[in-house]
Design an enzyme around this catalytic site. Structure first.
Site, mmCIF file in Angstrom:
data_model
loop_
_atom_site.group_PDB
_atom_site.id
_atom_site.type_symbol
_atom_site.label_atom_id
_atom_site.label_comp_id
_atom_site.label_asym_id
_atom_site.label_seq_id
_atom_site.Cartn_x
_atom_site.Cartn_y
_atom_site.Cartn_z
ATOM 1 C CG ASP A 91 -41.066 -7.188 0.159
ATOM 2 O OD1 ASP A 91 -42.270 -7.355 -0.588
ATOM 3 O OD2 ASP A 91 -40.669 -8.660 0.413
ATOM 4 N N GLY B 48 -43.354 -7.817 8.451
ATOM 5 C CA GLY B 48 -44.226 -8.140 6.804
ATOM 6 C C GLY B 48 -43.875 -6.787 6.942
HETATM 7 C C1 GLA Z 1 -43.421 -11.788 1.183
HETATM 8 C C2 GLA Z 1 -42.272 -11.506 -0.663
HETATM 9 C C3 GLA Z 1 -42.775 -10.962 -1.508
HETATM 10 C C4 GLA Z 1 -44.528 -11.305 -2.328
HETATM 11 C C5 GLA Z 1 -44.768 -10.913 -0.671
HETATM 12 C C6 GLA Z 1 -46.342 -11.267 -0.665
HETATM 13 O O1 GLA Z 1 -43.276 -10.080 1.114
HETATM 14 O O2 GLA Z 1 -41.191 -10.962 -0.367
HETATM 15 O O3 GLA Z 1 -42.048 -10.640 -3.265
HETATM 16 O O4 GLA Z 1 -44.508 -12.338 -2.445
HETATM 17 O O5 GLA Z 1 -44.554 -12.025 0.090
HETATM 18 O O6 GLA Z 1 -47.402 -10.117 -1.626
#
Ligand code: GLA
Length: 393
Positions: free
Chosen positions: A180, A132
């Site tokens: 991200d 993540g």
């Molecule tokens: C993932 C997605 C982001 C965002 C997060 C949750 O990382 O790529 O765009 O939506 O989840 O905040």
């Protein structure tokens, strides 16, 4: 398990290694780009609802070593996986795995009308995959940035972020927001970034708490729901917007919805959709209040908002999992923790914790012990520094 090795050593080793590998594999000198992963302090799942997020780039990166090869072929070696692949620059069809990120970025760079030639590439990195921390966005950013430099394409960092996002949507199938990719490209040392995901305006907010550190705890699990459920959440939010639009035609996304508007119409909602919408409306408010708390140096107020964010993600948005819930509950019992919550898309990956610097060792020992006992899995702990966005190294 705790990453205490000074970062500049790790960086230097990783860069020397990838450059050395490049010389051996391709027999020439590369230039090398580092694309950082990201954390997010608060504001989860708000980006694709045109809301606000508060991410920061960190000191774990994907590295891309690259050089022109005078052909129309892109040759890539992924050091982490020991895998090699090639594709033509005009390839437009997704394949599988990590290669899709490179095919997608190559495709969208050229869709703008810009021209490139073949390149040889090695990618490597120290962002744990599936944790993540956006290793995929970091890969797109590093590779896109490298092409931009190599062929003098003149894309802005924001344009490169959009190229990465389109790649994720259409070559990978995750209907992600822009957080991200944005974070990996725009990071600033010691700062988080408050991004308005509608206007794409952003401001740097110092994370200036010398007595505190940001520690991620990796659950080491990545539940398979992550991809499909993510897209379902997005649809559920759109369903909520469609319903409210009947009453308030100017509403375009949950960003525009007030809590009063939502509660006034709760009887018309299916209970699940209502829960999803109420989380997003609250999370946007929390983010704005959280930024204010940071500006006021109120870390304990900010920490409370992190716990509230986690509760909403777990109970109303339903993107947590037993491992993340356990870590956050455990963190609450440790006095040196100012705040904690799950981070990123959910269903596994990391929790983010703000921990007093003198207590990092104790925090780690306690968390590792409790988590291992509960799940029979040893978690990894990463103490993060907030860093600059993608750069040449
Ligand atoms: C993932 C997605 C982001 C965002 C997060 C949750 O990382 O790529 O765009 O939506 O989840 O905040």
């Amino acid at each position: 398990m705790v990453n205490f090795k000074p970062q500049f050593y790790i960086l230097k080793e990783a860069i020397l290694k990838i450059q050395d590998n490049f010389r051996q594999l391709y027999g020439k000198e590369p230039f090398t780009v580092a694309g950082p992963g990201r954390i997010n302090l608060i504001g989860e799942h708000t980006d694709y609802n045109s809301g606000f997020v508060l991410p920061a780039a960190v000191d774990k990166s994907i590295y891309a070593a690259i050089a022109k090869n005078g052909s129309n072929t892109i040759n890539v070696f992924a050091n982490q996986f020991g895998e090699k692949a090639s594709f033509e620059i005009n390839e437009a069809t997704p394949r599988t795995g990590w290669l899709n990120y490179l095919i997608g970025v190559t495709y969208y760079v050229q869709q703008t009308g810009e021209q490139i030639e073949g390149v040889d590439v090695i990618i490597d990195g120290d962002i744990p995959v599936g944790a993540g921390m956006s290793s995929s966005a970091a890969l797109c950013s590093a590779y896109g940035f490298a092409l931009n430099e190599l062929f003098s394409l003149g894309f802005s960092r924001m344009e490169l972020a959009v190229i990465g996002q389109k790649t994720e949507h259409n070559f990978v199938g995750l209907q992600c927001g822009i957080m991200d990719q944005f974070a990996s490209l725009h990071g600033k040392k010691g700062h988080a970034m408050k991004l308005d995901c509608r206007s794409l305006e952003y401001e740097y907010i110092p994370f200036d708490f010398p007595d505190y550190k940001i520690a991620l705890v990796n659950t080491m699990v990545s539940h398979s729901l992550a991809g499909t459920e993510y897209n379902v959440r997005r649809q559920q939010c759109e369903e909520g917007v469609a319903l409210l639009k009947k009453h308030y035609p100017s509403i375009k996304s949950l960003r525009d919805v007030t809590y009063e508007q939502l509660t006034r119409h709760w009887k018309e909602f299916n209970a699940t959709i209502y829960d999803r919408c109420s989380f997003i409306v609250n999370e946007n408010q929390r983010l704005l209040a959280g930024c204010e708390a940071l500006r006021q140096n109120d870390l304990s107020g900010f920490g409370e908002m992190m716990y509230a964010s986690h509760k909403g993600l777990s109970k109303r948005y339903d993107v947590s999992c037993k491992e993340l819930d356990f870590l956050v509950e455990k963190a609450k019992t440790i006095a040196s923790v100012a705040g904690a919550r799950m981070m990123g898309g959910g269903f596994g990956g990391c929790s983010i914790n703000i921990v007093h610097r003198d207590a990092i060792e104790n925090f780690s020992t306690e968390i590792i012990h409790a988590y291992s006992k509960q799940f029979n899995i040893t978690p990894e702990i990463y103490v993060m520094q907030l860093e600059e966005g993608v750069s040449l190294v």
